[in-house]
Write an enzyme that holds these catalytic residues in place. Structure first.
Site, PDB file in Angstrom:
ATOM      1  N   GLU A 292       0.833  -1.212   0.000  1.00  0.00           N
ATOM      2  CA  GLU A 292       0.000   0.000   0.000  1.00  0.00           C
ATOM      3  C   GLU A 292       0.869   1.264   0.000  1.00  0.00           C
ATOM      4  OE1 GLU A 292      -2.523  -1.279   3.349  1.00  0.00           O
ATOM      5  OE2 GLU A 292      -4.211  -0.703   2.085  1.00  0.00           O
TER       6      GLU A 292
ATOM      7  N   GLU B  33      -3.803  -9.818   3.324  1.00  0.00           N
ATOM      8  CA  GLU B  33      -4.748  -9.502   4.402  1.00  0.00           C
ATOM      9  C   GLU B  33      -5.905 -10.485   4.498  1.00  0.00           C
ATOM     10  OE1 GLU B  33      -3.347  -7.359   2.413  1.00  0.00           O
ATOM     11  OE2 GLU B  33      -2.768  -5.543   3.495  1.00  0.00           O
TER      12      GLU B  33
END
Ligand code: NAD
Length: 693
Positions: free
Chosen positions: A104, A124
């Protein structure tokens, strides 16, 4: 003191380096320092910023030890937005693994360059979460909607080449990464390139069909029963197609917070930590010198022996299989080849790899060929006399220091060790079927097993890509010992009025990979039947009456096309069978049991609580080292749903008192002998305690 995030000038360009070994995780300290350095660099007179990491990898994720704790400023999304807001180009330079928050941060940077070996991913979902710091909003802007969704849903990393092709990165670095990144930055500056903010890129909502998200929801729900993260990921990607970046990010944040407090994510995070704890052996120094294991012998090339051999070949370790005769040997080795060929046909291996692996597997019928083996694993019939004979022979031929293991499911490892002159070298290595696929390995510690033997085998397990859990000797070790009550209650429920479909569906809705009766049909009902009859005192419990009758009716399970169910000969689909239901009712009548209705909830309690109760005994007897080890055994060996964290974690979620009270109720209303609560469970119920500390 060395700084966790440094800023230094290289000519005209600022280089920000994160140095937080071992994997540069985004701990609170890193977040705070990175924000400071970014602000500083942005305010300075450099013309571009390179963001990179020291050590073996770019940021490999958030610091998950901080999960579940109150969040502390600065939050990742704020840090990443600040990176993106920089007024001069920010170039992320990636090596090792850029995962989760790491990736990210890279896609919040304006440009990305990676070494050819870099791997990028959003794992995730595997922890029941989603990329919550802009990942679900920036990825579709860079990769396209469908590609981003599939990438985030998979949880699997991709290589630099694929990342370049998908738009996730802009360039692959030739040679030294920092030099290449600086050159790239200079090139951008020279070309007058403006910061390219992924949040400002458009999302092409028309690239997917109108019902795309609905279709995905249905398809994914089928595969991930009961786990909310994949659905939330779809929601977020859909949001990116209809909301602007800011609103989409707020939506993502909300979904992330919901997932973070969900029991499913708590379960998956427990499993993540539990798996990392299994290899620690209480009382054995982690620096214990290990014995070398470069060659392995396996006795018996049947169902288990062949699969076990493949594990070692896959890890590059030469294996010699020993069988009773050439025919059995050829058959066993032939099965290994067929398995490899099947994988090759599916594109998982090349034909060369098949030949390479098969080249590591050889066969013999002579024990002399095992004289130099570093480790020998016995996987012959489950008959103690045969096992004693095998170990006597091994003791005679194997070199001193060779590790001698048995893959037995039930035999006493200490009795096996006692037939040798070297009980310190003997232990159990209990693989699960199919042995080349199942990740679990129970390592069974005999009374006299030497510390270095245990340490060596626990380490070796990692090399052959197994998750090893240590067990002491007892009947069935951790996993199979707990199964007794599980199967008993599944069968008693049938006598009390539930149908096989009802029992299995309730357990599948709970999340088990398969219901207990379907598992019986898959394994073959004749195995338990024969085992019961081989006992000096065969059991008289009514629970096995139905299974016994099925076997006597010739219904051995899937292999005969019928067991608890009928199997369509064409599709192999499982079908309810009125004949079985009638037989069950007749047997219940004969036993004087009145049929009644069951809720799914009651079925789950009846079948799962015996696992917890026996798990509690296993824990207090010291058969398992820790509750989380029992959880790992059930998740990796028995298809227990990972999102429930394993049976002991599930008990903690439900509450020890709830489980204890229910078990007492079953004791008082059903069968007192079968439902005595374990003392540890009683203690935890009274103290409001937990199995997993
Ligand atoms: P299997 O019957 O498929 O294979 C046993 C093999 O051992 C046969 O090929 C046989 O020819 C060979 N054999 C028998 N006696 C021998 C001897 N004296 N010397 C050399 N070879 C001999 O059995 P399996 O299912 O592979 O089980 C093997 C062991 O693994 C058993 O102890 C069993 O309890 C255990 N185990 C089985 C499973 C499973 O699901 N099948 C799972 C875990 C552990």
């Amino acid at each position: 003191m060395s700084q966790i995030v440094t800023l230094e000038r290289q000519g005209d360009i600022d280089v920000i380096t994160i140095d937080n070994p071992p994997v540069n995780a985004f701990s609170h300290a890193v977040r705070a320092a990175l924000l400071d350095r970014i602000v500083e660099a942005d305010a300075g007179d450099s013309s571009a910023i390179v963001l990179r990491c020291a050590g073996r990898t770019y940021v490999a994720g958030a610091d998950i030890t901080e999960f579940g704790k109150p969040p502390k400023d600065p939050w990742l999304p704020d840090v990443f937005n600040r990176i993106e807001d920089c007024s001069k180009p920010v170039i992320a330079a990636l090596h090792g693994t850029a995962l989760g928050g790491g990736l990210e941060s890279a896609i919040a940077s304006h440009y990305r360059i990676a070494v050819p070996t870099a791997r990028l991913g959003f794992p995730e979902v595997l922890l029941g979460l989603l990329p919550g710091a802009g990942g679900t909003q920036r990825a579709p802007r860079l990769m396209g909607v469908e590609a981003a969704l599939d990438f985030i849903l998979s949880g699997k990393p991709i290589g630099a080449k694929a990342a370049l092709a998908s738009g996730l990165i802009d360039r692959i670095a030739e040679g030294d990464l920092l030099e290449a990144a600086l050159a790239y930055a200079q090139e951008l500056v020279d070309a007058g390139a403006a910061p390219r903010r992924s949040s400002s890129l458009p999302v092409d909502a028309n690239s997917v069909a109108a019902d795309f998200f609905e279709q995905k929801r249905v398809a994914v729900a089928r595969k991930t029963r009961g786990v909310p993260a994949p659905q939330a990921i779809i929601d977020c990607i859909e949001a990116s197609t209809r909301l602007d970046f800011e609103q989409g990010s707020a939506f993502e944040r909300e979904k992330f917070a919901e997932l973070m407090s969900s029991p499913e994510s708590a379960g998956l995070r427990h499993v993540f930590f539990a798996e990392r704890k299994t290899s620690k052996i209480e009382g054995i120094d982690k620096n214990t010198p290990l014995r070398p294991v470069n060659s392995v012998g396996i006795i018996g090339a049947g169902t288990m022996g062949g699969g076990i051999a493949m594990n070692f070949a896959n890890a590059g370790i030469a294996v010699t299989l020993l069988e009773l005769n050439q025919e059995a040997l050829d058959h066993g080795i032939g099965v290994c080849r067929k398995n490899y060929e099947r994988s090759a046909a599916k594109g998982r291996f090349t034909q060369e790899q098949v030949e390479h692996y098969m080249g590591l597997i050889s066969g013999t019928t002579s024990y002399d060929d095992l004289a130099d083996a570093d480790l020998v694993i016995e996987a012959v019939f489950e008959d103690p006399q045969i096992k004693f004979e095998v170990f006597t022979k091994l003791d005679a031929v194997c070199k001193p220091g060779a590790i001698l293991a048995s893959n037995t499911s039930y035999q006493n490892i200490d009795e096996i060790a006692a037939v040798t002159s070297r009980p310190q070298d003997v232990l159990g290595m209990h693989f699960f079927s199919p042995a080349n696929v199942m990740k679990l390995l129970e390592v069974v510690r005999g009374e006299k097993t030497a510390d270095d033997v245990l340490a060596t085998v626990m380490k070796l397990a990692k090399k052959i890509r197994k998750v090893a859990v240590l067990s002491r000797v007892c009947y069935g070790f951790i996993g199979n010992r707990m199964l007794g009550g599980y199967f008993r209650e599944a069968q008693m429920l049938l006598l009390e009025g539930a149908t096989p479909v009802q029992v299995d569906s309730a357990m599948q809705s709970f999340g088990m990979a398969m219901g207990p009766l379907a598992v019986g049909d898959l394994a073959g009902l004749d195995i338990g039947y024969k085992a019961r009859r081989a006992l000096a005192n065969p059991p008289t419990h009514p629970a096995t009456n139905i299974a016994d009758q099925l076997v006597e009716m010739g219904r051995l399970g899937q292999k005969t096309g019928a067991g608890y169910y009928r199997y369509d000969p064409e599709t192999r689909k499982r079908l309810a069978d009125p004949e079985v239901e009638a037989m069950i009712r007749a047997e219940a009548k004969r036993l004087g049991i009145e049929p009644r209705n069951f809720s799914d909830e009651e079925i789950v309690a009846r079948v799962i609580y015996p696992l917890i109760n026996e798990g509690a005994r296993i824990l207090e007897e010291g058969v398992a080292q820790r509750a989380s080890d029992i959880d790992i055994v059930y998740i990796y060996g028995y298809g227990f749903p990972a999102h429930r964290g394993g049976p002991m974690f599930y008990a903690d979620t439900v509450g020890a008192k709830v489980v204890y009270d229910k078990i007492c109720e079953f004791r008082d209303t059903l069968r007192p002998d079968d439902w005595q609560p374990a003392p540890l469970l009683e203690k935890l119920a009274k103290e409001n305690g937990k199995f997993n500390l």
